[in-house]
Design an enzyme around this catalytic site. Sequence first.
Site, PDB file in Angstrom:
ATOM      1  N   LYS A  43      19.757 -21.110 -11.442  1.00 33.54           N
ATOM      2  CA  LYS A  43      18.981 -22.346 -11.592  1.00 33.54           C
ATOM      3  C   LYS A  43      17.543 -22.170 -11.138  1.00 33.54           C
ATOM      4  O   LYS A  43      16.997 -22.996 -10.395  1.00 33.54           O
ATOM      5  CB  LYS A  43      19.662 -23.493 -10.849  1.00 33.54           C
ATOM      6  CG  LYS A  43      21.049 -23.828 -11.388  1.00 33.54           C
ATOM      7  CD  LYS A  43      21.630 -25.038 -10.669  1.00 33.54           C
ATOM      8  CE  LYS A  43      22.995 -25.413 -11.229  1.00 33.54           C
ATOM      9  NZ  LYS A  43      24.039 -24.402 -10.920  1.00 33.54           N
ATOM     10  N   ARG A  44      16.913 -21.114 -11.607  1.00 31.47           N
ATOM     11  CA  ARG A  44      15.526 -20.855 -11.219  1.00 31.47           C
ATOM     12  C   ARG A  44      14.565 -21.775 -11.973  1.00 31.47           C
ATOM     13  O   ARG A  44      14.785 -22.106 -13.136  1.00 31.47           O
ATOM     14  CB  ARG A  44      15.161 -19.397 -11.483  1.00 31.47           C
ATOM     15  CG  ARG A  44      15.961 -18.383 -10.682  1.00 31.47           C
ATOM     16  CD  ARG A  44      15.832 -18.627  -9.181  1.00 31.47           C
ATOM     17  NE  ARG A  44      16.346 -17.519  -8.395  1.00 31.47           N
ATOM     18  CZ  ARG A  44      17.243 -17.636  -7.426  1.00 31.47           C
ATOM     19  NH1 ARG A  44      17.751 -18.820  -7.152  1.00 31.47           N
ATOM     20  NH2 ARG A  44      17.634 -16.581  -6.736  1.00 31.47           N
TER      21      ARG A  44
END
Length: 288
Positions: A105-106
């Site tokens: 989930k960058r």
Amino acid sequence: MAESPSSGGRAGFGSRLVAATEARGRLCAGIDPHPSLLRDWGLGVDVAGVETFTRICVEAFAGTVALVKPQVAFYEAFGSKGFTILERALSDLSDGGALTLADAKRGDIGSTMAAYADAWLSDGSPLAVDAVTVSPYLGFGSLEPALSLAEETGRGVFVLAATSNPEGRSVQGAMLDRDGRAVELAQDIVDRAAQRNAPHVAAGEPSGPVGVVVGATLERAPRLDDLAGPILMPGVGAQGAGPADVDRLAGDCRRLALPNISRGILRHGPDADALAAAVARAAGEYPA
């Protein structure tokens, strides 16, 4: 398999994913060495426990599952030793024929986003995966470094669009003005992903490289008809969703809908054969 327009000859992520699901079903199995699961398996909440947990999961999943999704946070919690375990797992999963999806989930801007993209999507990186989850909530355009690198290297991204956590609705359900028309933010994200996928599908790929994340426990999903990319659907199994929910939300895009089951399968550990049997049962409910 069709090549990506920009991947330098390597088959694009969409083509490889469709081939994998046709051979193994549409299941995405999670590897989540959560402290409670480690304890349930009789393992310590430490590096040794995470290593044993991961090794057993890889043994059960590598040769049977189309897409395997390690949750990066549970490795990051142990610093460099945790990342070493994750690197080995990613390599072993690939050797077994499974595609890998880093649930990281960058999301950031500029050079920082480019660095995240390099870590997960560049050839030669020890953390290189077939795809990574990314967050668009600094603006969809902030994802450009990851989108471009994924295209260049034949990899993929899954963009958070309509997640199943209740807190997400206050953001994802917000309305914005697009050319004089009110559009829900989650729908706008899906539409922008579709625009990115269009050249790939026009070039003959069965799916573009930009997927979206849509919770399988939602009452309704954004319109997905034009996405032409994969749909990762967490919330299946222990969280209550099942095949009927996946089919209802995905609609005509069912063949690209990837139900993600983690704890519903992992509760069958620590026996690798029991895990493999649980995978086979779950995959059978979601054929290509």
